[in-house]
Write a protein that holds these residues in place. Structure first.
Motif, PDB file in Angstrom:
ATOM      1  N   GLU A 143      40.817  72.659  62.281  1.00  0.00           N
ATOM      2  CA  GLU A 143      41.492  72.520  61.098  1.00  0.00           C
ATOM      3  C   GLU A 143      43.140  72.905  61.210  1.00  0.00           C
ATOM      4  O   GLU A 143      43.807  72.523  60.345  1.00  0.00           O
ATOM      5  CB  GLU A 143      41.171  73.961  60.078  1.00  0.00           C
ATOM      6  CG  GLU A 143      39.586  73.993  59.541  1.00  0.00           C
ATOM      7  CD  GLU A 143      38.807  74.468  60.635  1.00  0.00           C
ATOM      8  OE1 GLU A 143      37.766  75.280  59.890  1.00  0.00           O
ATOM      9  OE2 GLU A 143      39.176  74.864  61.722  1.00  0.00           O
ATOM     10  N   GLN A 144      43.384  73.487  62.245  1.00  0.00           N
ATOM     11  CA  GLN A 144      44.969  73.724  62.841  1.00  0.00           C
ATOM     12  C   GLN A 144      45.653  72.792  63.698  1.00  0.00           C
ATOM     13  O   GLN A 144      46.552  73.080  64.509  1.00  0.00           O
ATOM     14  CB  GLN A 144      44.956  75.117  63.055  1.00  0.00           C
ATOM     15  CG  GLN A 144      44.812  76.290  62.031  1.00  0.00           C
ATOM     16  CD  GLN A 144      45.717  76.159  61.103  1.00  0.00           C
ATOM     17  OE1 GLN A 144      47.084  76.117  61.212  1.00  0.00           O
ATOM     18  NE2 GLN A 144      45.124  76.412  59.937  1.00  0.00           N
ATOM     19  N   TYR A 179      29.031  67.147  62.189  1.00  0.00           N
ATOM     20  CA  TYR A 179      28.587  66.313  61.106  1.00  0.00           C
ATOM     21  C   TYR A 179      29.634  66.287  59.892  1.00  0.00           C
ATOM     22  O   TYR A 179      29.436  65.392  58.937  1.00  0.00           O
ATOM     23  CB  TYR A 179      27.262  66.115  60.957  1.00  0.00           C
ATOM     24  CG  TYR A 179      26.559  65.988  62.234  1.00  0.00           C
ATOM     25  CD1 TYR A 179      26.186  64.614  62.389  1.00  0.00           C
ATOM     26  CD2 TYR A 179      25.714  66.884  62.943  1.00  0.00           C
ATOM     27  CE1 TYR A 179      25.316  64.402  63.752  1.00  0.00           C
ATOM     28  CE2 TYR A 179      24.966  66.728  63.924  1.00  0.00           C
ATOM     29  CZ  TYR A 179      24.945  65.348  64.453  1.00  0.00           C
ATOM     30  OH  TYR A 179      24.101  65.056  65.542  1.00  0.00           O
ATOM     31  N   LYS A 180      30.455  67.222  59.790  1.00  0.00           N
ATOM     32  CA  LYS A 180      31.237  67.453  58.598  1.00  0.00           C
ATOM     33  C   LYS A 180      32.244  66.104  58.509  1.00  0.00           C
ATOM     34  O   LYS A 180      32.857  65.895  59.514  1.00  0.00           O
ATOM     35  CB  LYS A 180      31.812  68.892  58.610  1.00  0.00           C
ATOM     36  CG  LYS A 180      30.796  69.834  58.221  1.00  0.00           C
ATOM     37  CD  LYS A 180      31.676  71.197  57.881  1.00  0.00           C
ATOM     38  CE  LYS A 180      30.580  72.236  57.486  1.00  0.00           C
ATOM     39  NZ  LYS A 180      31.303  73.564  57.093  1.00  0.00           N
ATOM     40  N   THR A 184      34.923  65.047  61.274  1.00  0.00           N
ATOM     41  CA  THR A 184      35.313  63.430  61.562  1.00  0.00           C
ATOM     42  C   THR A 184      36.538  63.035  61.605  1.00  0.00           C
ATOM     43  O   THR A 184      37.051  62.065  62.340  1.00  0.00           O
ATOM     44  CB  THR A 184      34.120  62.337  60.596  1.00  0.00           C
ATOM     45  OG1 THR A 184      32.970  63.183  60.662  1.00  0.00           O
ATOM     46  CG2 THR A 184      34.230  61.054  60.875  1.00  0.00           C
ATOM     47  N   HIS A 185      37.459  63.332  60.487  1.00  0.00           N
ATOM     48  CA  HIS A 185      38.603  63.106  60.283  1.00  0.00           C
ATOM     49  C   HIS A 185      39.571  63.601  61.505  1.00  0.00           C
ATOM     50  O   HIS A 185      40.483  62.826  62.192  1.00  0.00           O
ATOM     51  CB  HIS A 185      39.191  63.676  59.005  1.00  0.00           C
ATOM     52  CG  HIS A 185      38.730  63.115  57.901  1.00  0.00           C
ATOM     53  ND1 HIS A 185      38.864  63.403  56.434  1.00  0.00           N
ATOM     54  CD2 HIS A 185      38.075  61.915  57.723  1.00  0.00           C
ATOM     55  CE1 HIS A 185      38.174  62.625  55.763  1.00  0.00           C
ATOM     56  NE2 HIS A 185      37.698  61.771  56.476  1.00  0.00           N
ATOM     57  N   PHE A 186      39.193  64.868  62.140  1.00  0.00           N
ATOM     58  CA  PHE A 186      39.788  65.310  63.196  1.00  0.00           C
ATOM     59  C   PHE A 186      39.711  64.656  64.465  1.00  0.00           C
ATOM     60  O   PHE A 186      40.552  64.012  65.125  1.00  0.00           O
ATOM     61  CB  PHE A 186      39.552  66.741  63.385  1.00  0.00           C
ATOM     62  CG  PHE A 186      39.580  67.236  64.778  1.00  0.00           C
ATOM     63  CD1 PHE A 186      40.535  67.535  65.575  1.00  0.00           C
ATOM     64  CD2 PHE A 186      38.422  67.209  65.675  1.00  0.00           C
ATOM     65  CE1 PHE A 186      40.741  68.117  66.865  1.00  0.00           C
ATOM     66  CE2 PHE A 186      38.720  67.724  66.933  1.00  0.00           C
ATOM     67  CZ  PHE A 186      39.851  68.150  67.433  1.00  0.00           C
ATOM     68  N   VAL A 190      42.294  62.548  67.169  1.00  0.00           N
ATOM     69  CA  VAL A 190      42.099  62.568  68.320  1.00  0.00           C
ATOM     70  C   VAL A 190      42.084  61.087  69.090  1.00  0.00           C
ATOM     71  O   VAL A 190      42.753  60.941  70.072  1.00  0.00           O
ATOM     72  CB  VAL A 190      41.118  63.381  68.970  1.00  0.00           C
ATOM     73  CG1 VAL A 190      40.869  63.379  70.496  1.00  0.00           C
ATOM     74  CG2 VAL A 190      41.134  65.044  68.219  1.00  0.00           C
ATOM     75  N   ASN A 191      41.021  60.354  68.529  1.00  0.00           N
ATOM     76  CA  ASN A 191      41.246  59.002  69.056  1.00  0.00           C
ATOM     77  C   ASN A 191      42.321  58.249  68.883  1.00  0.00           C
ATOM     78  O   ASN A 191      42.659  57.369  69.895  1.00  0.00           O
ATOM     79  CB  ASN A 191      39.835  58.423  68.247  1.00  0.00           C
ATOM     80  CG  ASN A 191      38.521  58.792  68.729  1.00  0.00           C
ATOM     81  OD1 ASN A 191      38.457  59.499  69.982  1.00  0.00           O
ATOM     82  ND2 ASN A 191      37.490  58.547  68.009  1.00  0.00           N
TER      83      ASN A 191
END
Length: 459
Positions: A143-144, A179-180, A184-186, A190-191
């Protein structure tokens, strides 16, 4: 490693030119890095770069004077820092690193200080090893990400905005969290930043079996395994005197069911949860047994695994955890092997269930000769390395470490019981020293930071 790194120390200094900051280093270091005096150079730390100029000064070898403004630009704390350095001549770039970050969902704020629960000592161990080796380490929650992390300063974990890392080591404890939508957005972020992310997710027990069952070098070491269903359960009960039913997403020995067929043709049932109402009961028929098992399983997906008559240690269940880490070119090595002894009245050896650890040869010599013990230990390591290599080749993403659980049957044959993609980080001797397994993680972070081309793409 197949590439050359130079250990350097950066010393923060007051900026003389805030518009065009200059880094200073000795003539010897300049030559060692094959740089040009008074030339321009692109500095790279984490995911940020800055075009600066170089000056030579009378400084200790392997020391760089770094303007404080430049450290603030890179979100580095204003303090001396030890790094590994690599020059990319074609891009006139000096890369400093590794910036290694550990991702966890176990950050507990106690008296205004963060505590990382079961991996707190392990984080201190990684920090110590990276500090000694050269690099910067911090801990963060997804989250951070890019907003706040925790680094060790004066023996206290301190919150700050820190550099985007060169590499992320995933130590998320919750399978469901992976799976949240937010997670997934995080991962997408990263990608996008092209940050290597290793031990990217939990591996299920069924997934591991599916990857390994057709490997000719491994199939004879795998207990027969099926997904739980009534037909599979009845069939395997007719084949084997003992079965283990395990949740495919389980860990720490939780919710495992042991089914035994007794000499009087009665069936007994045990669970690793001693509070279960059906525990240690006997059943006359398979129908009665299956009826008792169904509510224990609920809606979870389970596997049924053939029970093997394994060596025991002073009448207690015993298996072995072989810890393997990836090195260069997708090679693997064993960094630790321990014997795990189940607590009395337990059939699982996990430390979370009261199990204890001992040296593998000590445990084996309790059951067989010195010569045979050495042979078995060598076979276990060979089996673990083959398993790690096969999983690494057949799985998506980057795998940096695996905890491989092996049992030894009464004839001395090793059996592959389970594979853990996020093995526990308990300290066997209670001492906060940097263990070989932690040094292997640090080396892997360094490889990914400086030469990610040697590792397969993170999908």
């Amino acid at each position: 490693m197949s590439f050359s790194l130079t250990t350097i120390v950066i010393i923060p200094v007051k900026s003389t030119d805030k518009v065009n900051p200059v880094i200073q280093l000795s003539t010897a270091l300049l030559r060692k890095l094959q740089l040009n005096d008074h030339g321009e150079l692109t500095l790279s730390i984490g995911r940020k770069t800055f075009l600066t100029k170089i000056q030579t000064e009378k400084l200790p070898d392997n020391t760089i004077h770094f303007p404080e403004d430049l450290m603030e630009f890179f979100y580095l704390p204003i303090q001396p820092l030890k790094f590994q350095a690599k020059v990319l001549p074609d891009r006139k770039m000096l890369k400093l690193g590794p910036i290694a970050a550990l991702l966890t969902d176990s950050i507990d704020i106690r008296n205004n200080e963060p505590h990382f629960r079961s991996i707190h000592l392990f984080c201190e161990e990684l920090q110590q090893g990276i500090c000694e080796n050269g690099g910067f380490f911090y801990v963060f929650s997804y989250e951070q990400f890019l907003k706040q992390g925790y680094y060790l300063k004066d023996d206290k974990w301190t919150a700050a905005q820190l550099p985007a890392p060169d590499v992320i080591y995933n130590r998320i404890h919750s399978r469901s969290l992976e799976y949240k939508v937010e997670f997934t957005h995080f991962r997408e972020k990263v990608n996008q930043l092209m940050i290597p992310f290793f031990n990217h997710r939990f591996l299920s027990k069924w997934e591991v079996y599916e990857h390994l069952k057709d490997e000719s070098k491994l199939d004879s070491y795998l207990p027969q395994t099926k997904l739980f269903s009534k037909d599979h359960f009845y069939h395997m009960t007719s084949q084997y005197d003992t079965l283990f039913l395990k949740p495919i997403h389980g860990s720490q020995g939780k919710n495992i069911i042991k089914v035994s067929c007794n000499p009087d043709s009665r069936y007994s049932l045990e669970t690793s949860q001693k509070s279960m109402p059906a525990n240690n009961k006997e059943f006359i028929s398979l129908d009665e047994l299956f009826k008792a098992i169904k509510p224990l399983i609920g809606n979870r997906i389970y596997i049924i695994q053939q029970g093997i008559s394994l060596m025991t240690y002073q009448s207690s269940s015993m298996d072995f955890r072989v810890l393997c880490h990836q090195t260069m070119n997708n090679d693997w090595r064993v960094t630790s092997t321990v014997a795990r002894i189940a607590a009395k009245q337990e059939f699982v050896s996990n430390l979370a269930r009261g199990g204890t650890l001992t040296r593998p040869l000590n445990a084996l010599r309790n059951c067989t000769s010195d010569k045979k013990s050495l042979e078995i230990l060598a076979q276990m390591k060979e089996l673990a390395l083959e398993t790690a290599s096969c999983l690494d080749k057949s799985s998506q993403g980057i795998i940096g470490e695996l905890g491989i659980d092996i049992g030894i049957d009464q004839q001395g044959k090793p059996w592959l019981i389970e594979v853990n993609s996020k093995p526990s980080k308990n300290f066997e001797d209670g001492l906060t020293k940097v263990r070989p397994s932690a040094r292997a993680i640090i080396q892997f972070c360094t490889i990914l930071a400086f030469d990610p081309a040697v590792i397969k793409e993170d999908i």
